[in-house]
Design a protein around this motif. Structure first.
Motif, short mmCIF file in Angstrom:
data_model
loop_
_atom_site.label_atom_id
_atom_site.label_comp_id
_atom_site.label_asym_id
_atom_site.label_seq_id
_atom_site.Cartn_x
_atom_site.Cartn_y
_atom_site.Cartn_z
N ILE A 100 -79.57 56.24 96.32
CA ILE A 100 -80.88 56.41 95.95
C ILE A 100 -81.29 55.37 95.03
CG2 ILE A 100 -82.74 58.25 94.80
CD1 ILE A 100 -80.35 60.41 95.52
N ILE A 101 -82.62 54.85 95.28
CA ILE A 101 -83.16 53.76 94.56
C ILE A 101 -84.44 54.33 93.99
CG2 ILE A 101 -84.16 51.36 94.58
CD1 ILE A 101 -82.28 51.39 97.42
N HIS A 102 -84.53 54.40 92.80
CA HIS A 102 -85.65 54.59 92.15
C HIS A 102 -86.72 53.64 92.11
CE1 HIS A 102 -88.03 56.35 88.48
NE2 HIS A 102 -88.55 56.87 89.44
N VAL A 103 -87.76 53.61 92.96
CA VAL A 103 -88.40 52.52 93.29
C VAL A 103 -89.85 52.47 92.43
CG1 VAL A 103 -87.60 51.73 95.53
CG2 VAL A 103 -89.58 53.46 95.35
N GLY A 104 -90.38 53.60 92.07
CA GLY A 104 -91.76 53.51 91.29
C GLY A 104 -91.85 54.99 90.61
N ASN A 105 -92.77 55.08 89.73
CA ASN A 105 -93.23 56.21 89.09
C ASN A 105 -94.78 56.41 89.00
OD1 ASN A 105 -92.85 58.83 87.46
ND2 ASN A 105 -94.20 57.68 86.17
N ALA A 106 -95.54 57.20 89.44
CA ALA A 106 -96.87 57.56 89.25
C ALA A 106 -96.97 58.43 88.00
CB ALA A 106 -97.61 58.32 90.38
N ALA A 107 -97.95 57.82 87.10
CA ALA A 107 -98.01 58.67 85.70
C ALA A 107 -99.04 59.48 85.59
CB ALA A 107 -98.07 57.76 84.71
N SER A 108 -99.77 59.52 86.68
CA SER A 108 -100.90 60.49 86.90
C SER A 108 -101.00 60.80 88.61
CB SER A 108 -102.15 59.98 86.40
OG SER A 108 -102.60 58.88 87.12
N ILE A 109 -101.76 61.86 88.72
CA ILE A 109 -102.03 62.15 89.98
C ILE A 109 -103.09 61.30 90.62
CG2 ILE A 109 -103.63 63.86 91.48
CD1 ILE A 109 -102.45 66.40 89.66
N GLU A 110 -103.97 60.40 89.82
CA GLU A 110 -104.74 59.47 90.44
C GLU A 110 -103.82 58.19 90.77
OE1 GLU A 110 -106.80 62.37 88.32
OE2 GLU A 110 -105.27 61.01 87.21
N GLU A 111 -102.66 57.90 90.37
CA GLU A 111 -102.04 56.91 90.75
C GLU A 111 -101.10 57.14 91.75
OE1 GLU A 111 -99.56 55.49 87.48
OE2 GLU A 111 -100.90 55.51 86.01
N VAL A 112 -100.89 58.32 92.44
CA VAL A 112 -100.17 58.80 93.59
C VAL A 112 -100.24 58.13 94.88
CG1 VAL A 112 -99.11 60.44 94.96
CG2 VAL A 112 -99.62 61.01 92.52
N LYS A 113 -101.40 57.89 95.12
CA LYS A 113 -101.87 57.28 96.27
C LYS A 113 -101.36 55.64 96.49
CE LYS A 113 -105.43 56.98 100.05
NZ LYS A 113 -105.70 55.50 100.20
N SER A 114 -101.64 55.15 95.35
CA SER A 114 -101.50 53.55 95.18
C SER A 114 -99.83 53.37 95.12
CB SER A 114 -102.11 52.79 94.00
OG SER A 114 -101.77 53.46 92.95
N VAL A 115 -99.16 54.08 94.36
CA VAL A 115 -97.94 53.97 94.22
C VAL A 115 -96.94 54.31 95.45
CG1 VAL A 115 -95.80 54.92 92.90
CG2 VAL A 115 -97.89 54.48 91.64
N VAL A 116 -97.40 55.14 96.18
CA VAL A 116 -96.84 55.62 97.23
C VAL A 116 -97.35 54.51 98.50
CG1 VAL A 116 -96.98 57.16 99.12
CG2 VAL A 116 -96.61 58.11 96.99
N GLU A 117 -98.30 54.18 98.42
CA GLU A 117 -98.63 53.06 99.32
C GLU A 117 -97.83 51.56 99.11
OE1 GLU A 117 -103.00 52.65 98.85
OE2 GLU A 117 -103.37 53.86 100.73
N GLU A 118 -97.53 51.54 97.80
CA GLU A 118 -96.89 50.27 97.55
C GLU A 118 -95.53 50.20 97.90
OE1 GLU A 118 -95.57 47.69 93.42
OE2 GLU A 118 -97.10 49.30 93.40
N HIS A 119 -94.91 51.57 97.52
CA HIS A 119 -93.49 51.66 97.96
C HIS A 119 -92.80 52.25 99.10
CE1 HIS A 119 -92.71 50.17 93.84
NE2 HIS A 119 -93.58 50.93 93.12
N ARG A 120 -93.82 53.12 99.72
CA ARG A 120 -93.43 53.73 100.81
C ARG A 120 -91.99 54.52 100.59
NH1 ARG A 120 -98.27 53.44 103.83
NH2 ARG A 120 -96.93 54.15 105.61
#
Length: 118
Positions: free
Chosen positions: A37-57
């Motif tokens: 398992i590789i921890h690739v990123g964290n979204a610190a708010s609900i507003e960040e979820v889309k961009s973090v998920v788009e970036e790291h897939r």
């Protein structure tokens, strides 16, 4: 020697990114003989979820215990909207970290990984 499934890319949604990184680091270390398992990123708010998920897939998304069930559902809906229904998701019960501490969080995740990752 059997190969471990993965690597899985994990995104966490946690308002305390350092804590998320520490806890997930413990989980990754504890299960490394079974899963990669590789921890690739964290979204610190609900507003960040889309961009973090788009970036790291990611293949996996965890929502932390500070989110209500409604917020966790909203986060998962946003993330699956980006990467699709194959995204594996896991929501910690609300208040687990506050009430039981980080060791319980790590144990809870590790107990539930086999059913999550199949």
């Amino acid at each position: 020697m059997s190969s471990s499934p993965g690597p899985y890319k994990l995104v966490t949604v946690n308002t305390a990114p350092d804590r998320a990184k520490r806890l997930i680091g413990r989980v990754v270390e504890d299960v490394k003989d079974k899963y990669t398992i590789i921890h690739v990123g964290n979204a610190a708010s609900i507003e960040e979820v889309k961009s973090v998920v788009e970036e790291h897939r990611p293949n996996i998304l965890f929502t932390a215990s500070m989110w209500t069930p409604e917020e966790a559902h909203q986060i998962i809906t946003i993330a699956k909207g980006v990467v699709g229904e194959d995204l594996k998701t896991f929501s910690l019960p609300q208040g687990l970290q506050v009430n039981k501490g980080p060791d319980t969080v790590v144990e809870y995740i590790e107990e539930n990984l086999p059913s999550l990752l199949g």
